[in-house]
Design an enzyme around this catalytic site. Sequence first.
Site, PDB file in Angstrom:
ATOM      1  N   SER A  47       0.825  -1.207   0.000  1.00 30.50           N
ATOM      2  CA  SER A  47       0.000   0.000   0.000  1.00 30.50           C
ATOM      3  C   SER A  47       0.860   1.259   0.000  1.00 30.50           C
ATOM      4  O   SER A  47       0.551   2.234  -0.689  1.00 30.50           O
ATOM      5  CB  SER A  47      -0.954   0.010   1.193  1.00 30.50           C
ATOM      6  OG  SER A  47      -0.279   0.253   2.408  1.00 30.50           O
ATOM      7  N   GLU A  48       1.948   1.249   0.760  1.00 33.18           N
ATOM      8  CA  GLU A  48       2.802   2.440   0.838  1.00 33.18           C
ATOM      9  C   GLU A  48       3.492   2.715  -0.499  1.00 33.18           C
ATOM     10  O   GLU A  48       3.676   3.870  -0.884  1.00 33.18           O
ATOM     11  CB  GLU A  48       3.830   2.281   1.954  1.00 33.18           C
ATOM     12  CG  GLU A  48       3.259   2.460   3.341  1.00 33.18           C
ATOM     13  CD  GLU A  48       2.599   3.809   3.523  1.00 33.18           C
ATOM     14  OE1 GLU A  48       3.290   4.846   3.417  1.00 33.18           O
ATOM     15  OE2 GLU A  48       1.372   3.852   3.746  1.00 33.18           O
ATOM     16  N   VAL A  49       3.876   1.676  -1.212  1.00 33.96           N
ATOM     17  CA  VAL A  49       4.476   1.874  -2.538  1.00 33.96           C
ATOM     18  C   VAL A  49       3.432   2.411  -3.509  1.00 33.96           C
ATOM     19  O   VAL A  49       3.692   3.342  -4.281  1.00 33.96           O
ATOM     20  CB  VAL A  49       5.088   0.563  -3.060  1.00 33.96           C
ATOM     21  CG1 VAL A  49       5.582   0.734  -4.506  1.00 33.96           C
ATOM     22  CG2 VAL A  49       6.246   0.117  -2.164  1.00 33.96           C
TER      23      VAL A  49
END
Length: 280
Positions: A47-49
Amino acid sequence: MILKQVKRNKGKINIKSFQNIVWEYYREKKRNLPWRNTANPYHIFVSEVMLQQTQVAKVIPKYKIFIKKFPTFEKLAKSRFSDVLFFWKGLGYNRRCRNLLEASSIIYGTYNGRVPKSVEALDLLPGIGQVTASSIYVFVFDEPKVFIETNIRRVFIHHFFKDKKGVDDKLIYPLVEQTLPINHPRDWYYALMDYGTYLGKTFPNPNRQSKHYTIQSKFTGSSRQVRGQILDILLTEKKITVKKLENQITGNRDFFQKALGELVKEKLVEREKDIVKIRD
């Protein structure tokens, strides 16, 4: 919601006052996002990427499909780039897809499929960088680490730099550090981001006062559009001649050779004489 102002004592920030404003908003308006409803480090990492350069609304459906198709670092690491790119398509900035695949291979091979508990180690992974390394560390391990992203920047400029222009992150960083709670930093950052999103919709964007503020160029007619079209065509055609590929581009063909050269250099595309294909 009526916005409150941060109280000050002899010109100094009242940390508790600021925290109360942010927490109050979060209690009333916090967003229900799928990557917040899991403790799975892999899901959080993905999700962070995805969120690096893509808006939340666009990420949500792609994230859900992606983690179903590639549920672990191992599964992703053992996948072909063309297969991963197919499920990434639509998020844009496709270099992140290659970086995510390479980072997953390192985590699976070097760290036994576990997210390393070190910002320094995370920062060394392809395409991660200091900010994303810090956010992954906070959200996976729920331990405090200072970082600034666009919504966080918006909150601090709104409350502490209202009449200033060219605000450097170096001025914001110590404020983030002073207000960061030792306990539950994950929720605190969620609260800051949600509040920052609200401010962006309610006021003229405070981030325009930032030294680091830039306006993204238009997508239509850009080199980015041509890059995306090249990859879309190659996902369908598998192998194709350069000439045939160029003829299928509907964007600005003046960018074709430049875009193709960039994709080859970034190892997303492979070119052998006149034949082009996705680099698996």
